[in-house]
Scaffold this motif. Structure first.
Motif, PDB file in Angstrom:
ATOM      1  N   GLY A   1      25.003   7.291  60.461  1.00 43.53           N
ATOM      2  CA  GLY A   1      25.467   6.136  60.816  1.00 43.53           C
ATOM      3  C   GLY A   1      25.203   6.491  62.528  1.00 43.53           C
ATOM      4  O   GLY A   1      24.620   7.633  62.750  1.00 43.53           O
ATOM      5  N   HIS A   2      24.581   5.303  62.932  1.00 44.13           N
ATOM      6  CA  HIS A   2      24.349   5.639  64.483  1.00 44.13           C
ATOM      7  C   HIS A   2      24.080   3.964  65.603  1.00 44.13           C
ATOM      8  O   HIS A   2      24.426   3.073  64.748  1.00 44.13           O
ATOM      9  N   LEU A   3      24.028   4.021  66.332  1.00 40.73           N
ATOM     10  CA  LEU A   3      23.936   3.113  67.510  1.00 40.73           C
ATOM     11  C   LEU A   3      22.202   2.967  68.313  1.00 40.73           C
ATOM     12  O   LEU A   3      22.044   4.472  68.606  1.00 40.73           O
ATOM     13  N   ARG A   4      21.507   2.641  68.048  1.00 38.60           N
ATOM     14  CA  ARG A   4      20.588   2.302  68.090  1.00 38.60           C
ATOM     15  C   ARG A   4      19.937   0.964  68.879  1.00 38.60           C
ATOM     16  O   ARG A   4      21.058  -0.529  69.452  1.00 38.60           O
TER      17      ARG A   4
ATOM     18  N   GLN B   1      15.941  11.510  66.280  1.00 38.30           N
ATOM     19  CA  GLN B   1      14.018  11.549  67.355  1.00 38.30           C
ATOM     20  C   GLN B   1      14.231  10.236  68.153  1.00 38.30           C
ATOM     21  O   GLN B   1      12.981  10.468  68.272  1.00 38.30           O
ATOM     22  N   ASP B   2      15.065   8.949  67.691  1.00 36.83           N
ATOM     23  CA  ASP B   2      14.723   8.396  68.911  1.00 36.83           C
ATOM     24  C   ASP B   2      15.708   8.511  70.066  1.00 36.83           C
ATOM     25  O   ASP B   2      16.609   8.162  70.386  1.00 36.83           O
ATOM     26  N   PRO B   3      14.785   8.278  71.356  1.00 38.39           N
ATOM     27  CA  PRO B   3      15.752   8.387  72.994  1.00 38.39           C
ATOM     28  C   PRO B   3      16.743   7.105  73.187  1.00 38.39           C
ATOM     29  O   PRO B   3      17.205   7.437  73.810  1.00 38.39           O
ATOM     30  N   ALA B   4      16.223   6.220  71.928  1.00 34.71           N
ATOM     31  CA  ALA B   4      16.682   4.816  72.013  1.00 34.71           C
ATOM     32  C   ALA B   4      17.982   4.911  71.326  1.00 34.71           C
ATOM     33  O   ALA B   4      18.756   3.916  70.882  1.00 34.71           O
ATOM     34  N   ALA B   5      18.716   5.738  70.678  1.00 33.17           N
ATOM     35  CA  ALA B   5      19.803   5.426  69.768  1.00 33.17           C
ATOM     36  C   ALA B   5      20.471   6.674  69.905  1.00 33.17           C
ATOM     37  O   ALA B   5      19.822   8.474  70.131  1.00 33.17           O
ATOM     38  N   VAL B   6      21.577   6.882  69.420  1.00 35.77           N
ATOM     39  CA  VAL B   6      22.098   8.340  69.393  1.00 35.77           C
ATOM     40  C   VAL B   6      23.001   8.306  68.318  1.00 35.77           C
ATOM     41  O   VAL B   6      23.188   7.123  67.287  1.00 35.77           O
ATOM     42  N   VAL B   7      23.574   9.430  67.938  1.00 38.76           N
ATOM     43  CA  VAL B   7      23.238  10.016  65.971  1.00 38.76           C
ATOM     44  C   VAL B   7      25.377   9.889  65.817  1.00 38.76           C
ATOM     45  O   VAL B   7      25.890  11.112  66.660  1.00 38.76           O
TER      46      VAL B   7
ATOM     47  N   ASN C   1      16.791  -5.624  73.726  1.00 38.07           N
ATOM     48  CA  ASN C   1      16.657  -7.944  72.321  1.00 38.07           C
ATOM     49  C   ASN C   1      17.965  -7.074  72.182  1.00 38.07           C
ATOM     50  O   ASN C   1      18.460  -8.181  71.939  1.00 38.07           O
ATOM     51  N   GLY C   2      18.658  -6.360  71.873  1.00 38.66           N
ATOM     52  CA  GLY C   2      19.363  -5.932  70.294  1.00 38.66           C
ATOM     53  C   GLY C   2      20.248  -4.827  70.056  1.00 38.66           C
ATOM     54  O   GLY C   2      19.511  -4.237  71.176  1.00 38.66           O
ATOM     55  N   VAL C   3      21.114  -4.580  69.530  1.00 40.33           N
ATOM     56  CA  VAL C   3      21.789  -3.545  68.927  1.00 40.33           C
ATOM     57  C   VAL C   3      22.118  -3.526  67.762  1.00 40.33           C
ATOM     58  O   VAL C   3      22.310  -4.588  66.732  1.00 40.33           O
ATOM     59  N   GLU C   4      21.835  -2.074  67.164  1.00 38.36           N
ATOM     60  CA  GLU C   4      21.601  -1.839  65.681  1.00 38.36           C
ATOM     61  C   GLU C   4      22.956  -0.755  65.496  1.00 38.36           C
ATOM     62  O   GLU C   4      22.655   0.394  65.987  1.00 38.36           O
ATOM     63  N   TRP C   5      23.815  -1.289  64.949  1.00 36.89           N
ATOM     64  CA  TRP C   5      25.059  -0.479  64.620  1.00 36.89           C
ATOM     65  C   TRP C   5      25.268  -0.129  63.022  1.00 36.89           C
ATOM     66  O   TRP C   5      25.436  -1.122  62.259  1.00 36.89           O
ATOM     67  N   ARG C   6      25.511   1.161  62.778  1.00 34.30           N
ATOM     68  CA  ARG C   6      25.202   1.655  61.881  1.00 34.30           C
ATOM     69  C   ARG C   6      26.811   3.192  61.151  1.00 34.30           C
ATOM     70  O   ARG C   6      26.948   3.315  62.251  1.00 34.30           O
ATOM     71  N   SER C   7      27.256   1.892  60.754  1.00 29.97           N
ATOM     72  CA  SER C   7      28.869   2.531  60.855  1.00 29.97           C
ATOM     73  C   SER C   7      29.253   3.664  60.726  1.00 29.97           C
ATOM     74  O   SER C   7      28.495   4.702  59.570  1.00 29.97           O
ATOM     75  N   PRO C   8      30.410   4.938  61.740  1.00 35.50           N
ATOM     76  CA  PRO C   8      30.340   6.214  61.138  1.00 35.50           C
ATOM     77  C   PRO C   8      30.758   6.902  60.398  1.00 35.50           C
ATOM     78  O   PRO C   8      30.757   7.614  59.273  1.00 35.50           O
ATOM     79  N   GLU C   9      31.809   5.729  58.668  1.00 32.33           N
ATOM     80  CA  GLU C   9      32.253   5.809  58.179  1.00 32.33           C
ATOM     81  C   GLU C   9      31.178   6.049  56.594  1.00 32.33           C
ATOM     82  O   GLU C   9      31.073   5.906  55.318  1.00 32.33           O
ATOM     83  N   VAL C  10      29.786   5.387  56.742  1.00 33.51           N
ATOM     84  CA  VAL C  10      28.709   5.929  55.337  1.00 33.51           C
ATOM     85  C   VAL C  10      27.603   6.778  56.168  1.00 33.51           C
ATOM     86  O   VAL C  10      27.381   7.010  57.550  1.00 33.51           O
ATOM     87  N   LEU C  11      26.981   7.307  55.446  1.00 35.09           N
ATOM     88  CA  LEU C  11      25.878   8.079  55.579  1.00 35.09           C
ATOM     89  C   LEU C  11      24.751   7.919  57.233  1.00 35.09           C
ATOM     90  O   LEU C  11      24.381   6.559  56.843  1.00 35.09           O
TER      91      LEU C  11
END
Length: 283
Positions: free
Chosen positions: A183-186, A202-208, A171-181
């Motif tokens: 960071g991940h892509l979910r 802990q979420d198999p739908a995300a990489v850190v 349904n969507g993508v959550e990106w948190r910049s690796p330049e902040v504490l």
């Protein structure tokens, strides 16, 4: 306009319906710009242009994209550093007059404003991949795959196994910049689970991300490409069918018959005028 305005790290080519931005590949050019290469920005995707003083004897020409028009900006969600803003063109201060000219010309061509109902700027082309701290992410245009690293993945991810997510299920993508504490892509599920998602590690739908893992120039274009594919899969709202037009000959015949009734005194003047207007509206 067909003219080219070159600045630090990029050059803008002004065309009748778009701005073609070509980014340099020099050692001082932000890596995100180098990864993007070039981007064609339709004028319909822009809602404004500004020119302001920059740092150290420079001026900054900036195009303002409409909300929702660019998947890269939508995925970034305001987390990009100013120096990595792909809509900024930095020029020497002595070129301010030239920059003002192009800013005025571009403003005169913009006709749209407000949120866009679809992406108007093309997403980075695939296939794409990058290394996160706990796994490797792949996107081939139809599905996203996560392959876990035994050195970084949590036990929860190892138990779940490597993951594959068809675009139709996202349904969507959550990106948190690796330049902040932290960071991940979910990837956000289409079923819209109401419960709070697990932490990214802990979420198999995300990489850190981590130091050197999931850098902006790799993970953000990846997130934008997935987001664009997800939006493209959404059903297009049905357009109500236009009412069928009546045969003009049939309308003419009915008006003629109505006139006969009117002359015979079977229809009042008011009824005749009202009904005739209704029949003409069906043409």
């Amino acid at each position: 306009m067909g003219d080219v305005l070159a600045g630090f790290h990029a050059a803008w080519e002004f065309e009748s319906d778009s701005v073609l931005i070509r980014y340099e590949r020099g050692i001082r050019t932000p890596k995100l710009f180098q990864a993007l290469g070039e981007r064609r920005i339709p004028l319909a995707a822009l809602q404004g242009v500004t020119l302001a003083p920059g740092k150290r004897g420079t001026v900054v020409l900036r195009a303002e994209p409409r909300t929702g028009a660019d998947p890269l900006i939508e995925a970034a969600a305001g987390q990009l550093k100013e120096s990595c803003d792909p809509y900024r063109l930095v020029l020497p201060a002595e070129r301010e007059t030239v920059a003002e000219y192009y800013a005025d010309e571009l403003r005169g061509l913009l006709t749209e404003s407000g949120p866009a109902d679809r992406h108007l700027v093309a997403a980075p082309p695939g296939p794409l991949q990058f290394k996160a701290y706990d796994g490797k992410a792949f996107f081939d245009g139809t599905s996203v795959r996560f392959r876990w690293f035994w050195t970084g993945a949590s036990s929860a991810k190892w138990k779940a196994g490597d993951q594959s997510f068809p675009v139709a299920d996202i349904n969507g993508v959550e990106w948190r910049s690796p330049e902040v504490l932290e960071g991940h892509l979910r990837l956000l599920p289409r079923d819209g689970a109401a419960e709070r998602p697990a932490p990214p590690d802990q979420d198999p739908a995300a990489v850190v991300f981590g130091l050197g893992y999931g850098p902006v120039h790799e993970s953000l274009p990846f997130a934008a490409a997935v987001l664009a594919a997800v939006r493209a899969k959404r059903p297009v709202p049905a357009v109500p069918a236009a009412p069928a037009r009546r045969d003009p000959a049939d309308i003419a015949e009915r008006i003629r018959h109505l006139g006969e009734l009117h002359r015979a005194g079977l229809v009042t003047d008011e009824e005749f005028t009202s009904k005739k207007a209704e029949l003409l509206a069906e043409l």
